[in-house]
Scaffold this active site. Structure first.
Site, PDB file in Angstrom:
ATOM      1  N   ALA A 187     -46.128   5.124 -22.980  1.00  0.00           N
ATOM      2  CA  ALA A 187     -46.168   4.701 -20.851  1.00  0.00           C
ATOM      3  C   ALA A 187     -44.980   3.434 -21.039  1.00  0.00           C
ATOM      4  O   ALA A 187     -45.561   3.035 -20.172  1.00  0.00           O
ATOM      5  CB  ALA A 187     -47.843   4.709 -20.422  1.00  0.00           C
ATOM      6  N   HIS A 188     -44.233   3.446 -21.284  1.00  0.00           N
ATOM      7  CA  HIS A 188     -43.300   2.457 -21.392  1.00  0.00           C
ATOM      8  C   HIS A 188     -41.755   2.301 -20.251  1.00  0.00           C
ATOM      9  O   HIS A 188     -41.106   2.223 -20.531  1.00  0.00           O
ATOM     10  CB  HIS A 188     -42.500   1.950 -23.075  1.00  0.00           C
ATOM     11  CG  HIS A 188     -43.781   1.397 -23.912  1.00  0.00           C
ATOM     12  ND1 HIS A 188     -43.134   1.757 -25.003  1.00  0.00           N
ATOM     13  CD2 HIS A 188     -44.718   1.252 -23.344  1.00  0.00           C
ATOM     14  CE1 HIS A 188     -44.747   0.840 -25.791  1.00  0.00           C
ATOM     15  NE2 HIS A 188     -45.115   1.004 -24.719  1.00  0.00           N
ATOM     16  N   TYR A 189     -42.455   3.016 -19.205  1.00  0.00           N
ATOM     17  CA  TYR A 189     -41.070   3.412 -18.113  1.00  0.00           C
ATOM     18  C   TYR A 189     -39.999   2.364 -18.222  1.00  0.00           C
ATOM     19  O   TYR A 189     -39.685   1.319 -17.590  1.00  0.00           O
ATOM     20  CB  TYR A 189     -41.752   4.085 -16.849  1.00  0.00           C
ATOM     21  CG  TYR A 189     -43.220   4.936 -16.991  1.00  0.00           C
ATOM     22  CD1 TYR A 189     -43.097   6.012 -17.987  1.00  0.00           C
ATOM     23  CD2 TYR A 189     -44.039   3.890 -16.463  1.00  0.00           C
ATOM     24  CE1 TYR A 189     -44.262   6.431 -18.597  1.00  0.00           C
ATOM     25  CE2 TYR A 189     -45.417   4.963 -16.783  1.00  0.00           C
ATOM     26  CZ  TYR A 189     -45.150   5.970 -18.147  1.00  0.00           C
ATOM     27  OH  TYR A 189     -46.574   6.414 -17.849  1.00  0.00           O
TER      28      TYR A 189
END
Ligand SMILES: Cc1cc2nc3c(=O)[nH]c(=O)nc-3n(C[C@H](O)[C@H](O)[C@H](O)COP(=O)(O)OP(=O)(O)OC[C@H]3O[C@@H](n4cnc5c(N)ncnc54)[C@H](O)[C@@H]3O)c2cc1C
Length: 511
Positions: free
Chosen positions: A449-451
């Site tokens: 979840a490191h967009y």
């Protein structure tokens, strides 16, 4: 519509970056700052408890996006958690605090982000953090006075200690300060955990100053779109429940709504790829084709072991030690992160050990070649987004992870882990050749979840912001969050976002 309120700066989104910016800008008493956040002001009880972070997925502090079916992952739809709270994703994240390897920022400069090398960002990394009293931290590289206290695990999990011994036995280098960004080695991660409790961006930066008379915070407030006067952005329209509000910024508006949220707001305001905007019923204002493209993330896989005895519960964040490796010596920096996870984490539908009966040696892709997109479904603010990360559409990404799987298997079979090791549950001892391992990578996929990257910094036509973070072609508007990274860094992204926001505060004050 309520009467328009006027401020010097409007900051949209109170996540990692927004909390930093609102706190820094309002240090000047005569500057009035408005901070707008869609999430609630009240933290959830579980946010404070480090080991409970997975339980926050799907809570009301999670926007809970989902990817479109991923062709690189057998058509799977991947859950994409994203914080919706004071503190944003830093309030639901896994609390790992790492800078990318210095090669990540040097790559930014090469991509046109002039002035954003590791050395140039170093003062901002240092400004955000406080490592007073933590052994082995060199004050030339690490901050001692920032708002964010970070330190390695205070009560390490026995599996973390065994992993570091195993790494040594497998002949990998160990470093005392893995967070510095200077090392290509293994070590203890610094964590945003203080006295056993999560330290998110709101608690570190915002809550201590929220009573400043020149700082206005509105929560449960959804920004709908930006307002303009010709080429100048004048402020924001937002809604609290049924009520519509509008706010005017006499100096600047800054988007810190995260890599999905900031791109969404630009597109809802008519700034983005013209054709797409027309398709979804938004009147284009500025054809900035790069908005919402260049989406990057860190997907991961790993080797899951059955343990030979019950695994004690974590007092920390489930991942306390990690390392960086280079899967190809020709690369100019590390591209895969390996980590010990004290639960048998895996894609939800895959069979495997019970939660206290196994562990995972995680393999995460740090420098993906694949690039994705975020697009609007329609012109309505707050509606679900169309997120297509396009995980593993570039086969080099899968090959790097296969290399990583082979490396953790070597670590996993060392003497140091013998007292914990049971059967290899996933992918399983019979999965050995490249083809089978590639298929496994595509099957056992989850995301960090490191967009990042959807409003990338640069000077070419595809860039969305310039190296001063100003939206190209618009006055009075900047983006200052994970979206501006030209390429995702080789570490969990939060520490880098703190530094981006610290720097943005300086850029705004210098204008
Ligand atoms: C589950 C999870 C685990 C993670 N684990 C780690 C980790 O261990 N270590 C690490 O370094 N990184 C981790 N990350 C990533 C890291 O937390 C993020 O990269 C970082 O917080 C991003 O900061 P940001 O300011 O760009 O966006 P965010 O922190 O996401 O903030 C954006 C804010 O804007 C708000 N917003 C969005 N749209 C609107 C709108 N229209 N109106 C009003 N408000 C809006 C959102 O509600 C949110 O509060 C994790 C992320 C998640 C989701």
């Amino acid at each position: 519509m309520m009467p328009t309120e006027t401020y010097d700066y409007i900051v949209v989104g109170a996540g990692t970056a927004g909390c930093v910016l609102a706190a820094r800008l309002s240090e000047t008493p005569e500057v009035r700052v408005l901070l707008i956040e869609a999430g609630s002001a009240e933290p959830l009880d579980l946010m404070a408890v480090p080991a409970a972070w997975p339980a926050l997925m799907g809570s009301n502090a999670d926007w809970a996006d989902r990817s479109v079916p991923q062709e690189g992952a057998g058509g799977m739809v991947i859950p994409l958690p994203r914080g919706r709270a004071l503190g944003g994703s830093s309030s639901i994240n896994a609390m790992t605090f790492l800078r990318g390897h210095r090669s990540s920022y040097d790559a930014w400069e090469k991509a046109g982000a002039t002035g954003w090398t590791y050395d140039e960002l170093l003062p901002y990394f240092k400004r955000s953090e406080n490592l007073t009293g933590v052994p082995g931290r060199d004050p030339r590289y690490r901050g001692m006075e920032g708002p964010l206290r970070v330190a390695p695990a205070a009560r390490p999990h026995p599996l973390s200690e065994a992993f570091l011994k195993a790494v040594r036995q497998a002949d990998h280098p160990i470093t005392e300060d893995f967070t510095s960004g200077l090392e290509e080695a293994f070590g203890w991660e610094d964590l945003t955990i203080v006295d056993g409790l999560r330290l998110d961006a709101a608690t570190a930066y915002l809550r201590p100053v929220v009573d400043r008379p020149n700082l206005t915070l509105v929560t449960d407030a959804l920004a709908h779109r930006l307002t303009f006067d010709g080429e100048r952005c004048t402020g924001v329209e937002y809604g609290i429940g049924e009520r519509r509000h509008s706010a005017r910024a006499t100096r600047e508006t800054v988007l810190t709504a995260g890599a999905l949220g900031s791109a969404q707001l630009l597109m809802l305001s008519g700034i983005g790829p013209e054709e797409h905007l027309r398709e979804v019923g938004v009147e284009p204002r500025l054809n900035l084709a790069g908005v919402g493209s260049n989406l990057q993330d860190h997907p991961f896989t790993g080797v899951v072991y059955q343990s030979s005895r019950p695994v004690p519960p974590s007092m920390g964040n489930h991942g306390e030690v990690a390392g960086l490796i280079r899967t190809d010596p020709a690369l100019d920096g590390p591209d895969v992160q390996l980590q010990m996870v004290d639960v048998p984490l895996r894609e939800d539908t895959l069979p495997g050990p019970a939660m206290d009966q196994g562990y995972m040696l995680m393999v995460a892709l740090m420098r993906p070649f694949s690039r994705g997109t975020v697009r609007l479904t329609d012109a309505t603010p707050g509606n679900a987004l169309v997120v297509d990360p396009r995980y593993y559409t570039d086969p080099r990404d899968v090959d790097a992870l296969v290399h990583g799987l082979r490396t953790v298997r070597e670590i996993g079979r060392t003497e140091a882990l013998a007292e914990w090791r049971g059967e290899e549950a996933l992918p399983g001892a019979d999965v050995q050749d490249d083809e089978a391992l590639r298929a496994y990578v595509r099957r056992n996929i989850r995301t960090y979840a490191h967009y990042s990257g959807t409003c990338r910094m640069g000077t070419d036509d595809g860039a969305v912001v310039d190296p001063q973070l100003r939206v190209r072609g618009v006055e009075g508007l900047r983006v200052a969050d994970a979206s501006v990274m030209p390429t995702i860094v080789s570490a969990n992204t939060n520490a880098t976002v703190f530094a981006i926001a610290e720097r943005a505060a300086d850029l705004l004050r210098a204008r």
